[in-house]
Structures are given as C-alpha cells and as structure tokens.
Scaffold this active site. Structure first.
Site, PDB file in Angstrom:
ATOM      1  N   ASN A  68       1.114   1.307  -8.629  1.00  0.00           N
ATOM      2  CA  ASN A  68       2.300   0.610  -7.680  1.00  0.00           C
ATOM      3  C   ASN A  68       2.883   1.580  -6.654  1.00  0.00           C
ATOM      4  OD1 ASN A  68       3.319   2.291  -9.636  1.00  0.00           O
ATOM      5  ND2 ASN A  68       4.895   2.312  -9.099  1.00  0.00           N
ATOM      6  N   HIS A  69       2.247   2.943  -6.687  1.00  0.00           N
ATOM      7  CA  HIS A  69       2.514   4.102  -5.225  1.00  0.00           C
ATOM      8  C   HIS A  69       2.018   3.825  -3.584  1.00  0.00           C
ATOM      9  CE1 HIS A  69       6.571   4.639  -6.986  1.00  0.00           C
ATOM     10  NE2 HIS A  69       6.153   5.503  -7.799  1.00  0.00           N
ATOM     11  N   HIS A 178       3.102   8.384 -17.046  1.00  0.00           N
ATOM     12  CA  HIS A 178       3.148   9.942 -17.110  1.00  0.00           C
ATOM     13  C   HIS A 178       3.139  10.058 -18.748  1.00  0.00           C
ATOM     14  CE1 HIS A 178       4.139   9.796 -13.013  1.00  0.00           C
ATOM     15  NE2 HIS A 178       3.101   9.016 -13.181  1.00  0.00           N
TER      16      HIS A 178
END
Length: 263
Positions: A68-69, A178
């Site tokens: 998404n980044h 994460h």
C-alpha cells in the site's frame, strides 16, 4: 527447489538486518530464489529507486514485492515501469506505474511472483480474488512454481485467499501487519500458507515505529510524527520447500531471527 521469502523490510534497521543475515540464511538453507517485501524500506514508508536497486543488485534479492506504500516516493515510478524484478499489487489501477507479476528463472525452473492487495481496511481498484484468477490464467504454462504475496490487513481476507488459491499456487504468504502469525502450514491441496510473515525491522517499536510516538498518538488522537524505531531488530521470513509436482509445496518453515546490530 527452495523459496526464501522475507517479510516487510522496515527502514534502515530492516535493511541492515537483511544485508547482515541473508548470507547466513543462504549458506544454511540454499534457497534458489529470495523474494523480499520492500514496501517500507525507505524510512518505514515506501521504497526509493536507490534502495530498490541496492536490495536487488548489492544484497542479491531476486524479486521485490510492494504494497500500500508502493507509490509513496515518486522517484521510483520510472523504475517500477522498467525493472521487471519489482512488482506492486496487481489489483491497483492498470494505468499505474509498475506491474503486478513477474517470472524469474533459476537452473531452468521458472518462478512466478504475484503481488496482491487486500480490500478490507486498505484500498485497491479491484477484488484481489478476481485479480488472482486473472493473473494465474496469464501465467498458465509459463511457470513451474508461483509465489503470491498477499498484502492485506484483515486476517479473514488472508485466510480466505489461502483457501481460494490452495492447489493453484506454490505459496500464498501474507504481509502488511508486521506481526508474524503462528499458522504456517501446507494446505490440503498443496499450497504453503501463512497469514503474516512478519516484518524485518525493529521489534522494540510498535510495528516499526518508535513506541513512545505510537503510544502518544493512540493516547491523544493528535497528529504525531512517526520515526522508525531502532530497538531490537529482527529478520522474519519463511522458507518454502517446493514439491516435485508443479505448483505444490512440500513444507513451510518460519524463520524468526534476532540481529545484534553488528555488520
């Protein structure tokens, strides 16, 4: 054949842990391909052209996946269009920079790497389930094994994708949260699966962010600058052993390795 997949590399601590520990992992496990999610490599958000090429050419990563980044740093847009060893989510808009899948070869064996984004709590242009079907149709006959990096927030969406792809890909590996999950297994039809591989970065923070900043943000609901933590870096990965049969896995092993901060 063996696939080593390294979870989300977060900032400088994650990059240094990868560079330091990968040679040992190569010697111990002899992976044929190393695939790394690098979408948080630049200060915890996105990746730059310089860092991407360092990880590919200097560290020796075979394929970089994103998430998404992917578009946080504009300087990487051109590289996404020209560098076939980097993939961003396939279910992003078709006109966006980059590609959603690639094929790499080693000793005559071909590995397809697919990147998908979830749509629960994150944004993507199309359903990852329909997109997965379309990409696998495109890859039919072109690969011996396929690894899918499913970059998604909701555990339910990831588990559903594992079942959706069981028997059609060698591995369906979750990233983005994460936090490593304890459900690594080979599904009944032969697909290696884990809900989240975890991150390669500072476990001493809050999913990579300095813990004091994350706590202040959650306590006060005020805008708080986030910096990458440097406490207690770990490398988190999985090793997938491929079966003799195409698109099947024999085993999946979780690798959670602390790094002492020394080169």
């Amino acid at each position: 054949m063996r696939l080593l997949f390294v979870g989300d590399v977060v900032g400088s601590p994650g990059r240094r842990a990868l560079r330091s520990l990968l040679p040992e992992l190569r010697e111990r496990h002899r992976p044929d391909w190393v695939v790394v999610n690098g979408e948080n490599a630049a200060g915890g958000l996105g990746i730059t052209s310089k860092l991407a090429l360092e990880m590919l050419d200097d560290v020796g990563v075979d394929v970089l996946t994103l998430g998404n980044h992917a578009y946080h740093h504009r300087d990487v847009y051109g590289l996404l269009d020209t560098e076939e060893r980097i993939v961003r989510p396939a279910n992003y808009p078709k006109g966006n920079p980059g590609r959603g899948h690639t094929v790499v070869e080693h000793d005559g064996m071909r590995l397809g790497v697919v990147n998908l984004s979830g749509t629960v709590f994150v944004q993507a242009a199309r359903s990852p389930f329909a997109e997965a079907d379309a990409v696998l149709s495109d890859l039919r006959g072109r690969t011996d094994h396929v690894l899918v990096d499913f970059h998604a927030e909701a555990t339910s969406e990831k588990v559903a994708m594992g079942w959706h792809l069981d028997g059609r890909v060698t591995a369906c590996l979750g990233t983005h949260t994460h936090v490593p999950t304890a459900d690594a297994r080979v599904l009944p039809r032969g697909t290696a699966y884990i809900t989240d591989v975890g991150m390669t970065g500072p476990r001493g923070g809050v999913i990579g962010v300095r813990k004091e900043q994350a706590i202040e943000s959650l306590r006060t609901h005020m805008s708080v600058r986030f910096d990458t933590s440097d406490e207690d870096p770990w490398l988190m990965a999985v090793l997938v052993r491929c079966a003799d049969r195409r698109l099947r896995a024999a085993s999946i092993e979780q690798l959670l390795l602390p790094w002492d901060g020394k080169a």
